[in-house]
Design an enzyme around this catalytic site. Sequence first.
Site, PDB file in Angstrom:
ATOM      1  N   ARG A   1       0.832  -1.204   0.000  1.00  0.00           N
ATOM      2  CA  ARG A   1       0.000   0.000   0.000  1.00  0.00           C
ATOM      3  C   ARG A   1       0.865   1.251   0.000  1.00  0.00           C
ATOM      4  O   ARG A   1       1.901   1.307   0.649  1.00  0.00           O
ATOM      5  CB  ARG A   1      -0.887   0.026   1.248  1.00  0.00           C
ATOM      6  CG  ARG A   1      -1.779  -1.184   1.421  1.00  0.00           C
ATOM      7  CD  ARG A   1      -2.923  -1.258   0.491  1.00  0.00           C
ATOM      8  NE  ARG A   1      -3.734  -0.054   0.449  1.00  0.00           N
ATOM      9  CZ  ARG A   1      -4.871   0.037  -0.257  1.00  0.00           C
ATOM     10  NH1 ARG A   1      -5.300  -0.994  -0.966  1.00  0.00           N
ATOM     11  NH2 ARG A   1      -5.562   1.143  -0.253  1.00  0.00           N
ATOM     12  N   VAL A   2       0.389   2.254  -0.720  1.00  0.00           N
ATOM     13  CA  VAL A   2       1.086   3.539  -0.704  1.00  0.00           C
ATOM     14  C   VAL A   2       0.322   4.550   0.151  1.00  0.00           C
ATOM     15  O   VAL A   2       0.723   5.687   0.292  1.00  0.00           O
ATOM     16  CB  VAL A   2       1.278   4.113  -2.132  1.00  0.00           C
ATOM     17  CG1 VAL A   2       2.213   3.224  -2.927  1.00  0.00           C
ATOM     18  CG2 VAL A   2      -0.056   4.274  -2.849  1.00  0.00           C
ATOM     19  N   ASP A   3      -0.821   4.123   0.700  1.00  0.00           N
ATOM     20  CA  ASP A   3      -1.598   5.037   1.550  1.00  0.00           C
ATOM     21  C   ASP A   3      -1.442   4.605   3.008  1.00  0.00           C
ATOM     22  O   ASP A   3      -0.634   3.748   3.324  1.00  0.00           O
ATOM     23  CB  ASP A   3      -3.074   5.041   1.119  1.00  0.00           C
ATOM     24  CG  ASP A   3      -3.654   3.632   1.056  1.00  0.00           C
ATOM     25  OD1 ASP A   3      -2.975   2.670   1.477  1.00  0.00           O
ATOM     26  OD2 ASP A   3      -4.792   3.494   0.584  1.00  0.00           O
ATOM     27  N   ASP A   4      -2.219   5.195   3.895  1.00  0.00           N
ATOM     28  CA  ASP A   4      -2.092   4.881   5.316  1.00  0.00           C
ATOM     29  C   ASP A   4      -2.926   3.671   5.701  1.00  0.00           C
ATOM     30  O   ASP A   4      -3.724   3.720   6.626  1.00  0.00           O
ATOM     31  CB  ASP A   4      -2.462   6.106   6.153  1.00  0.00           C
ATOM     32  CG  ASP A   4      -1.423   7.204   5.978  1.00  0.00           C
ATOM     33  OD1 ASP A   4      -0.233   6.857   5.898  1.00  0.00           O
ATOM     34  OD2 ASP A   4      -1.805   8.377   5.895  1.00  0.00           O
TER      35      ASP A   4
END
Length: 633
Positions: free
Chosen positions: A499-502
């Site tokens: 994942r590149v998000d939180d």
Amino acid sequence: MYQQSISNPDAFWGDIAKSFYWKKEWQNPVRRYNFDVRKGPVKIEWFVGAETNLTYNALDRHVEAGHGDRVAFYWEGNDLNEQSVTTYKQLLDQVSQLANYLKSVGVKKGSDVTIYMPMIPELPAAMLACARIGAVHSVVFAGFSAESLAGRILDSKPTVVLTASAVKRGAKPINLKAIVDDALKKVETQDHSVKTVLVFDHKLAAQRESVPFVEGRDVWWQDAVAQHPTQCDIEWMGAEEPLFKLYTSGSTGKPKGVEHTTGGYMVGAATTFKYVFDYRPDDIYWCTADCGWITGHSYVTYGPMINGATQVLFEGVPTHPDAGRAWDIVDKYKVTLAYTAPTAIRALQSFGNDWVTKYSRASLRILGTVGEPINPEAWKWYHEVVGDGRCPIVDTWWQTETGAHMITPLPGATTLKPGSATLPFFGVEPAILNEKGEEIQGEGEGYLVIKQAWPSCMRTLSGDHNRFETTYFKVYPGFYFTGDGCRRDSDGYYWLIGRVDDVINVSGHRIGTAEVEGALTQHPRCAEAAVVPVEHPIKGQGIYAFVTLMVGTEYPPPPELKKELVATVRDVIGPIATPDVIHWAPGLPKTRSGKIMRRILRKIASKEEDQLGDTSTLADPSVVQTLLQLRGQ
Ligand code: WTA
């Protein structure tokens, strides 16, 4: 077929759809969609004008074709020697009775129904009963806390909740009904009341007498459902009418209710099952996922059943009573297709090869994995030890939002590379973008997006089409944004990075950092928390929490406080969100505008403080030293 699916999707999917039963045909074109927010609202439609029903396709059609005696489920309970067999005809009868019961308590087409149940045949049966009458199910994984369940109930506002008295996971009994009671108390304070709670009496896990009942609301499943007829008319559903909601974590705010509709989801789930597992009628398929997750929706309840498959449904954990349980099940039922998650593979690998080689496993034909990137070591162990080097591995990349497999090998057809999900499935056109949102051609690494609509794409987020557009379509206008990082190699193979998000991927389950932070701050002594992922040998990623205590606290505080904080998170979200590390943080690294610099926290969590980079933009650069001093305290 892939070339055809991309160059002429309408013809391709129109042909595929002919192998399903439709009460009414669709109007051409097969798909109508807008992915581009600059051109207007995002809208996705497939098979407009058509009518069908997933339960009809999953049950009645097979029984009508003379396959009523085929086994639908071999159920294997938590403990050894707990088992049952359900044929397609028996399941159809059970589903119809339950559907009739639901109608009798006021459930209609379009009604929401929440399901909070263990992995017993009644769980997929409950989903199919809803689908039969057009009710929208929302399955909540029965490992979520009362508070998480309450939040999901408050979002979809069902009048009926289906549950069971209890479940045993390994040696541990869990009183599901008590959790439901707690959740409904919370729900009532928010002005919603659930009228009926149907409770499956799970005799293997609890004594009926020990289960508290609310007069007038709670009903024993076995008493009530059996009185209903085994015939229940089908509610024919428009292709774009809703089938289910499933809540999943996002990077911010509360979990999102991902909504799937009827026609496209049916075609997507069933077609991927057929091709990705190279399904044949004599296969015995075993997916270890719980129906509380999307994998259990698409690859337990819908995809396999629509194909008429025989499957193993396992209630327990693969290490109970010992680490050989999974392979014992494979031999017992002669499983040919097995589908699980990298975290389970790594956990079983850690017990040593003898637990595996003691069983024959000769029936296995194809092995699948899903949920997180699989490290090449685990891939090789799965391939060489579990599959004796004979079985192709299908590493399937997809999401709750995509409804069905997106990037995956086709066994026998795709040359495999350990650790790569390989190539896109029919109709899926991925692209990789750089920071600026420009498409990278050929080899390269960046953000994974999808260029055109596929049948089983979610259609909206429950009650919040705005959030749907913002999260998935406004990040890079014109594309569906997956939230994953990805590399494409010189052969065009896709390597998912994470994942590149939180969002943290713990054992293949998505947990939002914001959710864990919110839970920690419910503890009276926690002033602020910042949560980041950290590499974990079994779980893939673990949860690492930096916690600032109320003003005036001496650091480090007494050790019990860590236990209390962990317990708070388990209470608020559920055991899957248990933090692995609590790191005391008298101050957090923040910019002058007050934004937490998570990049720095990630480096500290992974012990890479030599790579902290530029810390001069911090409001108070000295917090970093303090954090390093408090490590392990
Ligand atoms: C991750 C599960 C690498 C990814 C079906 C995705 C994977 C998220 C894979 C979705 C895979 C899933 N390789 N990463 N084979 N499968 N993921 O919604 O980060 O629970 O975005 O759906 O899991 O998780 P979800």
